[in-house]
Every structure is written in C-alpha cells, then in structure tokens.
Design a protein around this motif. Structure first.
Motif, PDB file in Angstrom:
ATOM      1  N   GLN A  44       0.835  -1.205   0.000  1.00  0.00           N
ATOM      2  CA  GLN A  44       0.000   0.000   0.000  1.00  0.00           C
ATOM      3  C   GLN A  44       0.867   1.252   0.000  1.00  0.00           C
ATOM      4  OE1 GLN A  44      -2.547  -0.466   3.398  1.00  0.00           O
ATOM      5  NE2 GLN A  44      -4.048  -1.707   2.283  1.00  0.00           N
ATOM      6  N   GLU A  45       1.949   1.224   0.768  1.00  0.00           N
ATOM      7  CA  GLU A  45       2.867   2.359   0.809  1.00  0.00           C
ATOM      8  C   GLU A  45       3.477   2.616  -0.567  1.00  0.00           C
ATOM      9  OE1 GLU A  45       7.190   3.324   2.806  1.00  0.00           O
ATOM     10  OE2 GLU A  45       5.804   2.033   3.914  1.00  0.00           O
ATOM     11  N   LEU A  46       3.895   1.549  -1.238  1.00  0.00           N
ATOM     12  CA  LEU A  46       4.460   1.687  -2.586  1.00  0.00           C
ATOM     13  C   LEU A  46       3.430   2.235  -3.559  1.00  0.00           C
ATOM     14  CD1 LEU A  46       6.575  -1.596  -2.842  1.00  0.00           C
ATOM     15  CD2 LEU A  46       7.431   0.750  -2.612  1.00  0.00           C
ATOM     16  N   GLU A  47       2.186   1.792  -3.432  1.00  0.00           N
ATOM     17  CA  GLU A  47       1.111   2.287  -4.304  1.00  0.00           C
ATOM     18  C   GLU A  47       0.861   3.774  -4.062  1.00  0.00           C
ATOM     19  OE1 GLU A  47      -1.582   2.093  -7.345  1.00  0.00           O
ATOM     20  OE2 GLU A  47      -0.205   0.524  -6.708  1.00  0.00           O
ATOM     21  N   ARG A  48       0.867   4.189  -2.784  1.00  0.00           N
ATOM     22  CA  ARG A  48       0.685   5.620  -2.471  1.00  0.00           C
ATOM     23  C   ARG A  48       1.829   6.447  -3.047  1.00  0.00           C
ATOM     24  NH1 ARG A  48      -1.254   3.604   2.530  1.00  0.00           N
ATOM     25  NH2 ARG A  48       0.837   3.745   3.415  1.00  0.00           N
ATOM     26  N   GLU A  49       3.057   5.935  -2.924  1.00  0.00           N
ATOM     27  CA  GLU A  49       4.210   6.650  -3.486  1.00  0.00           C
ATOM     28  C   GLU A  49       4.090   6.787  -4.994  1.00  0.00           C
ATOM     29  OE1 GLU A  49       7.702   4.539  -2.241  1.00  0.00           O
ATOM     30  OE2 GLU A  49       7.490   5.141  -0.143  1.00  0.00           O
ATOM     31  N   LYS A  50       3.654   5.733  -5.650  1.00  0.00           N
ATOM     32  CA  LYS A  50       3.476   5.761  -7.102  1.00  0.00           C
ATOM     33  C   LYS A  50       2.426   6.789  -7.490  1.00  0.00           C
ATOM     34  CE  LYS A  50       1.995   2.775 -10.895  1.00  0.00           C
ATOM     35  NZ  LYS A  50       1.447   1.475 -11.244  1.00  0.00           N
ATOM     36  N   ILE A  51       1.315   6.795  -6.770  1.00  0.00           N
ATOM     37  CA  ILE A  51       0.241   7.754  -7.054  1.00  0.00           C
ATOM     38  C   ILE A  51       0.728   9.176  -6.818  1.00  0.00           C
ATOM     39  CG2 ILE A  51      -2.013   8.579  -6.235  1.00  0.00           C
ATOM     40  CD1 ILE A  51      -2.733   5.584  -5.785  1.00  0.00           C
ATOM     41  N   GLU A  52       1.479   9.393  -5.752  1.00  0.00           N
ATOM     42  CA  GLU A  52       2.003  10.725  -5.444  1.00  0.00           C
ATOM     43  C   GLU A  52       2.962  11.198  -6.538  1.00  0.00           C
ATOM     44  OE1 GLU A  52       2.408  14.278  -3.471  1.00  0.00           O
ATOM     45  OE2 GLU A  52       0.949  12.681  -3.152  1.00  0.00           O
ATOM     46  N   LYS A  53       3.824  10.307  -7.037  1.00  0.00           N
ATOM     47  CA  LYS A  53       4.734  10.671  -8.124  1.00  0.00           C
ATOM     48  C   LYS A  53       3.955  11.061  -9.376  1.00  0.00           C
ATOM     49  CE  LYS A  53       8.781   7.899  -6.860  1.00  0.00           C
ATOM     50  NZ  LYS A  53       9.603   6.748  -7.226  1.00  0.00           N
ATOM     51  N   GLU A  54       2.921  10.283  -9.689  1.00  0.00           N
ATOM     52  CA  GLU A  54       2.102  10.581 -10.868  1.00  0.00           C
ATOM     53  C   GLU A  54       1.377  11.912 -10.696  1.00  0.00           C
ATOM     54  OE1 GLU A  54      -0.442   7.210 -11.470  1.00  0.00           O
ATOM     55  OE2 GLU A  54       1.207   5.921 -12.112  1.00  0.00           O
TER      56      GLU A  54
END
Length: 114
Positions: A44-54
C-alpha cells in the motif's frame, strides 16, 4: 482483502521471499499473519508513493502548459495590437451614399440577346 487470502495460501518461506523483494527488514522473526500484514502495508505504501509521483508529474505538466499558454497569449496580444491610425476618430460617421444609388440584394441573371 483479496490479497490477504492469496497470501494466506502461501508458505512462510514464500512470504519471506516476497518481503525480501519489497526491501523489508527484520521480518524473519515474525509469524505468518504479521508477515502478511507487513507485506500488505508495504505494498500500500508503494502504491501511495506511485500515485504521489504521478500526481506531481501531472501538476508539473499542468504548470508548464499553463506557462506556455500564458506566454502564447502574451505573444498573440503583442502581435494582435494593430497600429493606430493617425487622426482616426471612431465616432466619425461613415460616408453617406449618393441619393441616386439604388441598393439591391439578390441574384443577377444575365440573358443572352437573341
């Protein structure tokens, strides 16, 4: 929750490999349930980071496009300003037509003589 069910069917060794692949530390002493929770939290943390980068990338693109649009508008406004004619009065009336001129609208047919 579907992920949790998938992880429940895996062995503890498989879960340790997954944790290692996610760069998790200090997981070897955890029981299977805690290991699953740790893995899911990291995912979930990795997914949030990915979304934040996008999101940041989109904001940067929007800012760049906005800047380019504003610059384009400034250039357009600079070129659009027509040079002012000297002695031009916008209140000045148009020239009137002579009285003997007849204005006609429509199609003009030409007939051959014969």
């Amino acid at each position: 929750m579907e992920d949790r069910v998938v992880f429940e069917h895996k062995t503890k060794e498989e879960l340790k490999q997954i944790a290692q692949g996610l760069d998790l530390k200090k997981f070897s002493a955890l029981n299977k349930g805690d290991l699953i929770t740790l893995i899911m939290d990291r995912m979930q943390e990795l997914e949030r980071e990915k979304i934040e980068k996008e999101r940041k990338k989109i904001e940067e693109t929007e800012a760049q496009l906005s800047s380019e649009l504003e610059e384009s508008e400034n250039v357009k406004n600079t070129h659009a300003a027509a040079p002012q004619r000297q002695n031009y009065d916008p209140r000045q009336k148009k020239r009137e037509r002579p009285a003997d001129v007849i204005e006609v609208c429509g199609v003009l047919d030409l007939m051959q003589e014969g």
